[in-house]
Design a protein around this motif. Structure first.
Motif, PDB file in Angstrom:
ATOM      1  N   VAL A   3      40.787  53.329  36.365  1.00 43.12           N
ATOM      2  CA  VAL A   3      41.844  53.474  37.616  1.00 43.12           C
ATOM      3  C   VAL A   3      42.509  55.229  37.479  1.00 43.12           C
ATOM      4  N   ILE A  48      38.998  51.161  40.566  1.00 45.62           N
ATOM      5  CA  ILE A  48      40.873  51.020  41.174  1.00 45.62           C
ATOM      6  C   ILE A  48      40.721  52.950  41.362  1.00 45.62           C
ATOM      7  N   LEU A  50      44.452  54.457  42.952  1.00 43.77           N
ATOM      8  CA  LEU A  50      45.171  54.934  43.943  1.00 43.77           C
ATOM      9  C   LEU A  50      46.184  55.735  45.138  1.00 43.77           C
ATOM     10  N   ILE A 100      50.945  49.308  46.631  1.00 49.34           N
ATOM     11  CA  ILE A 100      51.302  48.817  44.994  1.00 49.34           C
ATOM     12  C   ILE A 100      52.516  49.842  45.578  1.00 49.34           C
ATOM     13  N   ASP A 110      50.207  46.740  35.463  1.00 44.81           N
ATOM     14  CA  ASP A 110      48.945  45.882  35.030  1.00 44.81           C
ATOM     15  C   ASP A 110      48.079  44.676  35.500  1.00 44.81           C
ATOM     16  N   SER A 112      49.363  43.741  38.717  1.00 48.45           N
ATOM     17  CA  SER A 112      48.558  43.618  39.664  1.00 48.45           C
ATOM     18  C   SER A 112      47.277  44.088  40.209  1.00 48.45           C
ATOM     19  N   LEU A 113      46.922  45.210  39.507  1.00 46.89           N
ATOM     20  CA  LEU A 113      45.921  46.119  39.325  1.00 46.89           C
ATOM     21  C   LEU A 113      44.724  45.156  38.685  1.00 46.89           C
ATOM     22  N   ARG A 114      44.804  43.990  37.666  1.00 44.83           N
ATOM     23  CA  ARG A 114      43.988  43.363  37.611  1.00 44.83           C
ATOM     24  C   ARG A 114      43.229  42.039  38.437  1.00 44.83           C
ATOM     25  N   TYR A 117      41.618  44.009  41.055  1.00 37.98           N
ATOM     26  CA  TYR A 117      39.919  44.447  40.776  1.00 37.98           C
ATOM     27  C   TYR A 117      39.548  42.671  40.731  1.00 37.98           C
TER      28      TYR A 117
END
Length: 203
Positions: A3, A48, A50, A100, A110, A112-114, A117
């Protein structure tokens, strides 16, 4: 999952990076400007990004599009305290994978990012801002470069006479351009146009 946190609020960015890096199979790096973000994307591989919308170098959708083009295939996610829904919709059309909010609890980040992904677009429910509620007053016509330039100068506090001098046009032409800007943004006046344009990340 690698990330890149592109945010000039270093204390926040470093805290997020440290929190994410505690998770197994996840690493996070911080960049504090658009130029730094572009350099990172050119020299390292990320899954990812951000992307803070107000860090140095960012100029609205055009900068978002530049990041997307620099990192094809990377999940670019807007990372902001507040965002205008119309801007978000336009960014998603460009290829952004969601939003986000900076108010999101770290323990939820974590997950949300997965989700992102895994290929999903993540957009949490949030209340519309004033510029969204007034969307019916907006035209679909985008601001042209000269209108954006005049708007930026006005937002910097310059009066019509100074703007006219910088552009080599008359004050009457500046007033006409500002009227066009207000009409396109659905703004009541010059000051409101500056507020709306900042909410939409146009300047």
């Amino acid at each position: 999952m690698n990330v890149l946190i592109a945010d000039d609020h270093e204390l926040l960015a470093e805290a997020v990076a440290q929190s994410l890096s505690r998770n197994e199979g996840l690493s996070a790096v911080v960049a504090t400007s658009l130029a730094g973000t572009m350099d990172e994307l050119s020299s390292n591989e990320y899954d990812i990004v951000l992307l803070d919308l107000r860090m140095p170098g960012m100029m609205g959708l055009s900068s978002v599009d530049s990041v997307l083009k620099r990192a094809p295939g990377v999940n670019v996610v807007l990372f902001s305290g507040q965002i205008d829904r119309r801007f978000l919709d336009d960014a998603v059309k460009l290829g952004v994978k969601g939003y986000i909010p900076k108010s999101m609890p770290l323990k939820s980040l974590d997950v949300s990012l997965r989700l992102i992904y895994s290929g999903q677009t993540f957009i949490p429910h949030h209340q519309p801002q004033e510029s969204q509620l007034n969307a019916s007053n907006l035209t679909s016509e985008p601001l042209v470069e000269r209108e954006l330039f005049v708007l930026r100068l006005a937002a910097d506090g310059m009066i019509n006479k100074e703007i006219a001098r910088d552009l080599g046009i008359s004050e009457a032409q500046v007033k006409m351009i500002m009227r066009q800007v207000c009409q396109k943004l659905g703004a009541r006046n010059r000051a409101h146009a500056c507020v709306v344009s900042r909410e939409r990340m146009l300047i």
